[in-house]
Scaffold this motif. Structure first.
Motif, PDB file in Angstrom:
ATOM      1  N   VAL A 127       1.862  11.058   0.176  1.00  0.00           N
ATOM      2  CA  VAL A 127       1.568   9.944  -0.733  1.00  0.00           C
ATOM      3  C   VAL A 127       0.584  10.337  -1.828  1.00  0.00           C
ATOM      4  N   HIS A 128       0.200  11.599  -1.851  1.00  0.00           N
ATOM      5  CA  HIS A 128      -0.723  12.053  -2.898  1.00  0.00           C
ATOM      6  C   HIS A 128      -0.185  11.799  -4.308  1.00  0.00           C
ATOM      7  N   PRO A 129       1.139  11.996  -4.566  1.00  0.00           N
ATOM      8  CA  PRO A 129       1.652  11.703  -5.906  1.00  0.00           C
ATOM      9  C   PRO A 129       1.481  10.242  -6.334  1.00  0.00           C
ATOM     10  N   PHE A 130       1.306   9.343  -5.374  1.00  0.00           N
ATOM     11  CA  PHE A 130       1.033   7.946  -5.715  1.00  0.00           C
ATOM     12  C   PHE A 130      -0.452   7.715  -6.010  1.00  0.00           C
ATOM     13  N   GLY A 131      -1.248   8.763  -5.871  1.00  0.00           N
ATOM     14  CA  GLY A 131      -2.687   8.621  -6.072  1.00  0.00           C
ATOM     15  C   GLY A 131      -3.394   8.006  -4.895  1.00  0.00           C
ATOM     16  N   LEU A 132      -2.754   8.020  -3.725  1.00  0.00           N
ATOM     17  CA  LEU A 132      -3.285   7.351  -2.549  1.00  0.00           C
ATOM     18  C   LEU A 132      -3.640   8.337  -1.454  1.00  0.00           C
ATOM     19  N   THR A 133      -4.544   7.936  -0.589  1.00  0.00           N
ATOM     20  CA  THR A 133      -4.727   8.634   0.679  1.00  0.00           C
ATOM     21  C   THR A 133      -3.779   8.020   1.698  1.00  0.00           C
ATOM     22  N   GLY A 134      -3.616   8.719   2.813  1.00  0.00           N
ATOM     23  CA  GLY A 134      -2.780   8.166   3.867  1.00  0.00           C
ATOM     24  C   GLY A 134      -3.329   6.860   4.402  1.00  0.00           C
ATOM     25  N   ARG A 135      -4.646   6.752   4.480  1.00  0.00           N
ATOM     26  CA  ARG A 135      -5.235   5.531   5.006  1.00  0.00           C
ATOM     27  C   ARG A 135      -4.972   4.348   4.078  1.00  0.00           C
ATOM     28  N   GLN A 136      -5.077   4.571   2.781  1.00  0.00           N
ATOM     29  CA  GLN A 136      -4.790   3.483   1.842  1.00  0.00           C
ATOM     30  C   GLN A 136      -3.322   3.064   1.930  1.00  0.00           C
ATOM     31  N   ALA A 137      -2.441   4.042   1.999  1.00  0.00           N
ATOM     32  CA  ALA A 137      -1.011   3.728   2.086  1.00  0.00           C
ATOM     33  C   ALA A 137      -0.682   2.999   3.381  1.00  0.00           C
ATOM     34  N   GLU A 138      -1.251   3.470   4.489  1.00  0.00           N
ATOM     35  CA  GLU A 138      -1.019   2.842   5.788  1.00  0.00           C
ATOM     36  C   GLU A 138      -1.403   1.366   5.769  1.00  0.00           C
ATOM     37  N   TRP A 163      -8.709  12.492   8.971  1.00  0.00           N
ATOM     38  CA  TRP A 163      -9.049  11.070   9.083  1.00  0.00           C
ATOM     39  C   TRP A 163      -8.388  10.264   7.964  1.00  0.00           C
ATOM     40  N   TYR A 164      -8.630  10.624   6.723  1.00  0.00           N
ATOM     41  CA  TYR A 164      -8.042   9.872   5.618  1.00  0.00           C
ATOM     42  C   TYR A 164      -6.605  10.325   5.362  1.00  0.00           C
ATOM     43  N   THR A 165      -6.348  11.606   5.437  1.00  0.00           N
ATOM     44  CA  THR A 165      -5.033  12.234   5.301  1.00  0.00           C
ATOM     45  C   THR A 165      -4.407  11.996   3.920  1.00  0.00           C
ATOM     46  N   SER A 166      -3.294  12.663   3.703  1.00  0.00           N
ATOM     47  CA  SER A 166      -2.510  12.473   2.484  1.00  0.00           C
ATOM     48  C   SER A 166      -1.075  12.072   2.800  1.00  0.00           C
ATOM     49  N   GLY A 167      -0.816  11.767   4.074  1.00  0.00           N
ATOM     50  CA  GLY A 167       0.555  11.496   4.465  1.00  0.00           C
ATOM     51  C   GLY A 167       0.730  10.218   5.256  1.00  0.00           C
ATOM     52  N   ILE A 168       1.977   9.813   5.331  1.00  0.00           N
ATOM     53  CA  ILE A 168       2.409   8.689   6.166  1.00  0.00           C
ATOM     54  C   ILE A 168       3.581   9.178   7.018  1.00  0.00           C
TER      55      ILE A 168
END
Length: 474
Positions: free
Chosen positions: A364-375, A398-403
């Motif tokens: 989700v990095h291309p969306f400008g998000l961390t995994g936690r924000q996306a989750e 912890w924050y990650t870049s993936g979902i």
């Protein structure tokens, strides 16, 4: 109540009894069912057990201690536990084509600990006891015991790194496995996101581990266990596979031949929930050369086996032996591929470019998000996922870049390929509309009206596929 079916009668009666002692617990149980019915559950490690599996856990076996193994218990009166464990073993060995099954572990982590200590005992303790002309650890002198302990603490493990998709029990330092072993990790090819077996072979040759661990919790591809066994044999390592995530795909004969861990590993561990659709618990499979050591799981690692959970495992293994389970396993992968393809068509970046199994990993990095924000943004929109690290993740564990998204649960509900494409659209819509809050890796901004609209669309998508339709709580 006489007009209700057996499942509804059972659950209503059970909740009435619980409510008579602590109403808040009965209400929480009821609310959990309601929440699960209303959510798009895409957590790859979760599923829905059958009413028969769930009901098998609520019984008098919970009251019984049964340390030991079948016919060799440390408590009297275990004849019924022996029956339950024997039936579970019968179904488990037949289901997976394994010579031996140990169904006592309380969880996947417990199963891994049993396997690790069994391997250490077989490879480290037994040869040293023979050298010392001793047959029991309790007979050792203090000096000999110190020598043995030092030998245990000086063994090497090679497992998949956490950010490449491995599990924390595969040598992650904060976990006990990372403290038990001198550990090194193998990862994935940065260009493909897939295991580089040639690089793995070179690492094994250089590191010379006692134990090589295959398996994963967030790797979206099949693993060639035949090649990994060849590597293990070449360096004299024991080869273990943790199939907790994909045991249902092995049971359903989606993974066969080179991709079947039972056929290629010295020892295999699993959970019994996830894609296997049973109760929360674990199991270990091996050949006769390790079975005696595995049988020592209690008291070596485990406390008293949970007879009521072993009863539920027996039910789940029996269910998985039915022809319809193989159809279910095939549908899991078809749905996973459809979901991944739907996301990819919409421009979502996928680790390794797709999937061969039950899960996909979104970057989700291309969306400008961390995994936690996306989750959290997806959760607010009725889509339940979990954040997960991606290879070389700049945001850490912890924050990650993936979902991570998985299809076992929704496949159980009956959703198919067409619905997966619609879910891909909902996920893309939410991620595209979410922005990070300034200065935070956790907070985000998302129009509540959009989140509400997506939640309603998710509910409409689920409506034709009711969860536990046989259970009416009134």
């Amino acid at each position: 109540m006489s007009d209700l079916n057996a499942e509804s009668t059972a659950y209503r009666a059970a909740l009435d009894v619980v409510r008579g002692v602590e109403p808040r617990i009965a209400d929480a149980i009821t609310k959990e069912l309601a929440d699960q019915r209303e959510s798009l559950k895409l957590i790859a490690s979760e599923n829905y057990a059958s009413p028969a599996v769930l009901l098998a856990m609520g019984n008098w076996f919970s009251d019984k201690y049964a340390e030991g193994t079948i016919g060799r218990r440390f408590y009297a009166g275990c004849q019924n536990v022996d029956t339950v464990e024997a039936v579970a073993v019968e179904h488990a060995t037949a289901l997976f084509g394994a010579p031996y099954a140990y169904v006592q572990p309380h969880s996947g982590i417990d199963a891994n600990l049993v396997a690790y200590w069994a391997v250490l005992a077989d490879r480290v303790e037994a040869p040293r006891l023979k050298k010392l002309e001793k047959r029991q650890v309790n007979d050792l002198t203090d000096a000999e015991w110190a020598e043995l302990r030092a030998a245990f603490g000086n063994q090497r493990m090679l497992g998949m790194s956490l950010d490449a998709g491995g599990h924390l029990t595969h040598g992650f330092r904060p976990n006990i496995s990372g403290k038990m072993f001198d550990q090194r990790s193998y990862g994935v090819d940065p260009a493909t996101g897939q295991i580089d077996y040639a690089a793995l072979r070179e690492t094994a040759r250089e590191f010379r581990p006692l134990l090589i661990v295959g398996g994963y919790s967030a790797y979206p591809r099949k693993v060639n266990f035949r090649i990994m066994r060849e590597i293990a044999d070449e360096v004299g390592a024991t080869f273990m596979v943790d199939m907790a995530h994909f045991a249902g795909l092995v049971a359903g004969k989606v993974f066969t031949g080179d991709f079947d861990p039972i056929a290629n590993a010295h020892i295999v561990t699993t959970t019994t929930h996830k894609s296997l659709r049973g109760p929360r618990g674990g199991a270990v499979f091996c050949g006769p050369e390790l079975s005696d050591q595995v049988d020592r799981g209690c008291p070596m690692v485990l406390g008293g086996p949970l007879g009521h959970v072993m009863a539920a495992k027996a039910i789940a293994f029996a269910e998985a032996r039915r022809p319809e389970f193989a159809q279910y396993a095939q549908a899991i992968v078809a749905n996973s591929r459809a979901l991944a393809e739907g996301l990819s068509r919409r421009g979502v970046k996928l680790v390794s470019g797709g999937t061969d199994n039950h899960l996909a990993l979104l970057d989700v990095h291309p969306f400008g998000l961390t995994g936690r924000q996306a989750e959290q943004a997806l959760l607010s929109s009725g889509i339940v996922t979990n954040r997960n690290a991606v290879p070389s993740d700049p945001n850490g564990a912890w924050y990650t870049s993936g979902i991570r998204v998985g299809t076992p649960a929704l496949t159980t509900r009956g959703l198919g390929v067409a619905e997966m494409d619609q879910i891909a659209e909902l996920i893309h819509t939410v991620l595209g509309a979410t922005t990070p809050a300034a200065g935070s890796k956790a907070k985000y901004q998302l129009d509540p009206a959009l989140a509400d609209r997506v939640s309603k669309q998710a509910s409409e998508l689920l409506a034709p596929y009711p969860l536990y339709p046989e259970v009416d709580l009134g």
